[in-house]
Design a protein around this motif. Structure first.
Motif, mmCIF file in Angstrom:
data_model
loop_
_atom_site.group_PDB
_atom_site.id
_atom_site.type_symbol
_atom_site.label_atom_id
_atom_site.label_comp_id
_atom_site.label_asym_id
_atom_site.label_seq_id
_atom_site.Cartn_x
_atom_site.Cartn_y
_atom_site.Cartn_z
ATOM 1 N N GLY A 72 0.338 2.245 14.869
ATOM 2 C CA GLY A 72 0.344 1.911 13.450
ATOM 3 C C GLY A 72 -0.763 2.649 12.717
ATOM 4 O O GLY A 72 -0.542 3.216 11.628
ATOM 5 N N ASN A 73 -1.961 2.656 13.306
ATOM 6 C CA ASN A 73 -3.063 3.429 12.716
ATOM 7 C C ASN A 73 -2.716 4.911 12.648
ATOM 8 O O ASN A 73 -2.960 5.580 11.640
ATOM 9 C CB ASN A 73 -4.333 3.254 13.556
ATOM 10 C CG ASN A 73 -5.150 2.041 13.170
ATOM 11 O OD1 ASN A 73 -4.648 1.099 12.580
ATOM 12 N ND2 ASN A 73 -6.430 2.059 13.517
ATOM 13 N N CYS A 132 0.220 6.327 12.499
ATOM 14 C CA CYS A 132 1.241 6.593 11.483
ATOM 15 C C CYS A 132 0.656 6.624 10.082
ATOM 16 O O CYS A 132 1.022 7.476 9.262
ATOM 17 C CB CYS A 132 2.346 5.544 11.562
ATOM 18 S SG CYS A 132 3.448 5.740 12.977
ATOM 19 N N MET A 133 -0.260 5.709 9.779
ATOM 20 C CA MET A 133 -0.863 5.709 8.442
ATOM 21 C C MET A 133 -1.745 6.940 8.245
ATOM 22 O O MET A 133 -1.735 7.564 7.186
ATOM 23 C CB MET A 133 -1.665 4.433 8.229
ATOM 24 C CG MET A 133 -0.821 3.177 8.096
ATOM 25 S SD MET A 133 0.434 3.272 6.784
ATOM 26 C CE MET A 133 1.901 3.695 7.747
ATOM 27 N N GLN A 134 -2.517 7.309 9.272
ATOM 28 C CA GLN A 134 -3.344 8.514 9.177
ATOM 29 C C GLN A 134 -2.459 9.743 8.995
ATOM 30 O O GLN A 134 -2.736 10.609 8.162
ATOM 31 C CB GLN A 134 -4.206 8.666 10.427
ATOM 32 C CG GLN A 134 -5.105 9.898 10.430
ATOM 33 C CD GLN A 134 -6.175 9.836 9.360
ATOM 34 O OE1 GLN A 134 -6.785 8.794 9.143
ATOM 35 N NE2 GLN A 134 -6.419 10.947 8.684
ATOM 36 N N TYR A 189 0.842 -1.192 0.000
ATOM 37 C CA TYR A 189 0.000 0.000 0.000
ATOM 38 C C TYR A 189 0.887 1.255 0.000
ATOM 39 O O TYR A 189 1.853 1.332 0.768
ATOM 40 C CB TYR A 189 -0.893 -0.023 1.240
ATOM 41 C CG TYR A 189 -1.993 1.003 1.231
ATOM 42 C CD1 TYR A 189 -2.952 1.018 0.218
ATOM 43 C CD2 TYR A 189 -2.077 1.960 2.236
ATOM 44 C CE1 TYR A 189 -3.965 1.963 0.226
ATOM 45 C CE2 TYR A 189 -3.088 2.903 2.244
ATOM 46 C CZ TYR A 189 -4.031 2.899 1.228
ATOM 47 O OH TYR A 189 -5.032 3.840 1.222
ATOM 48 N N ARG A 223 5.878 6.123 4.048
ATOM 49 C CA ARG A 223 6.117 6.552 5.426
ATOM 50 C C ARG A 223 7.572 6.359 5.815
ATOM 51 O O ARG A 223 8.172 5.334 5.533
ATOM 52 C CB ARG A 223 5.231 5.723 6.376
ATOM 53 C CG ARG A 223 5.343 6.158 7.839
ATOM 54 C CD ARG A 223 5.277 4.982 8.789
ATOM 55 N NE ARG A 223 6.392 4.069 8.630
ATOM 56 C CZ ARG A 223 7.598 4.258 9.153
ATOM 57 N NH1 ARG A 223 7.865 5.334 9.888
ATOM 58 N NH2 ARG A 223 8.564 3.369 8.954
ATOM 59 N N LEU A 254 0.802 4.256 1.230
ATOM 60 C CA LEU A 254 1.085 4.970 2.479
ATOM 61 C C LEU A 254 2.155 4.270 3.303
ATOM 62 O O LEU A 254 2.940 4.916 3.992
ATOM 63 C CB LEU A 254 -0.187 5.129 3.314
ATOM 64 C CG LEU A 254 -1.241 6.107 2.807
ATOM 65 C CD1 LEU A 254 -2.403 6.200 3.788
ATOM 66 C CD2 LEU A 254 -0.642 7.489 2.565
ATOM 67 N N ILE A 255 2.187 2.948 3.240
ATOM 68 C CA ILE A 255 3.213 2.195 3.959
ATOM 69 C C ILE A 255 4.569 2.402 3.293
ATOM 70 O O ILE A 255 5.591 2.596 3.958
ATOM 71 C CB ILE A 255 2.855 0.699 4.016
ATOM 72 C CG1 ILE A 255 1.522 0.505 4.750
ATOM 73 C CG2 ILE A 255 3.970 -0.112 4.676
ATOM 74 C CD1 ILE A 255 0.990 -0.913 4.695
ATOM 75 N N THR A 261 0.581 9.947 7.740
ATOM 76 C CA THR A 261 1.187 9.958 6.415
ATOM 77 C C THR A 261 0.193 10.454 5.375
ATOM 78 O O THR A 261 0.549 11.210 4.469
ATOM 79 C CB THR A 261 1.705 8.551 6.041
ATOM 80 O OG1 THR A 261 2.617 8.101 7.049
ATOM 81 C CG2 THR A 261 2.424 8.558 4.707
ATOM 82 N N SER A 262 -1.067 10.061 5.509
ATOM 83 C CA SER A 262 -2.091 10.507 4.558
ATOM 84 C C SER A 262 -2.320 12.014 4.635
ATOM 85 O O SER A 262 -2.819 12.617 3.686
ATOM 86 C CB SER A 262 -3.416 9.770 4.819
ATOM 87 O OG SER A 262 -4.103 10.294 5.950
#
Length: 200
Positions: free
Chosen positions: A120-121, A123-125, A18, A24, A20-21, A127-128
């Motif tokens: 983890g959630n 970090c993904m938020q 994905y 990051r 975003l991963i 990055t978005s």
């Protein structure tokens, strides 16, 4: 994707993942662009919906925006090394977990894992939103526990620094600047940690 990054990083994945991963990473310098309370609460909301063992949700977060007393209190609990760079972050968190189950009768052996899922959630938020997160083990957990009045059945595990991508790496000392400017990220290959059968 809102990310504006002055440092290009390559992520040599063995399989497609994905975006975003893939995008990051954890800088030690951030832009001067402010992060608002609403944005902090958006990050917390993303973490709020992480899975946790028996839905215990053992994570506890102390957060502070740069220029506030809480930010300074978190900063003062960081180890000296992290104080050397984290002061340019726009937001700091102290991240803790509850060590026992809700009724207090037994230890929650999965609480640290669940805090990791929460972050983890986050970090993904982040990055978005074009926001970078640098997590730190280097926090004086005893000082932080006392500073923020955590009871004995809580443990302050980590800290996290937040800021928009785009900081100036030349603000760092020579060794950290070298790390910051490295073009390619690296990870151990799957063969070193994943086994279809016995541990090797």
């Amino acid at each position: 994707m809102l990310k504006t990054n002055s440092i290009e990083k390559q992520t040599p994945t063995a399989y497609p993942i994905y975006p975003l991963i893939e995008e990051r990473w954890s800088p030690r310098v951030f832009s001067n662009k402010a992060i608002s309370e609403q944005q902090v609460k958006t990050l917390l909301e993303a973490g709020r919906w992480a899975p946790s063992s028996s839905n215990q949700q053992p994570w506890r977060i102390i957060w502070g925006i740069k220029g506030t007393e809480t930010y300074d209190r978190i900063f003062n609990c960081l180890h000296k090394f992290n104080k050397g760079w984290a002061g340019n972050a726009q937001v700091l968190w102290a991240c803790a977990f509850k060590k026992d189950m809700q009724n207090g009768t037994k230890e929650n052996f999965h609480a640290l894992h669940d805090l990791g899922l929460f972050m983890g959630n986050v970090c993904m938020q982040a990055t978005s939103m074009g926001i970078a997160v640098h997590q730190m083990a280097g926090i004086d957990f005893k000082a932080a526990q006392k500073e923020f009045n955590f009871p004995d059945n809580y443990h302050v595990a980590t800290a996290a620094a937040f800021g928009y991508y785009g900081g100036n790496p030349h603000e760092l000392d020579d060794e950290l600047k070298k790390q910051e400017l490295e073009k390619e990220r690296s990870r151990n290959p799957q063969s070193e940690f994943a086994f279809n059968g016995n541990f090797q």
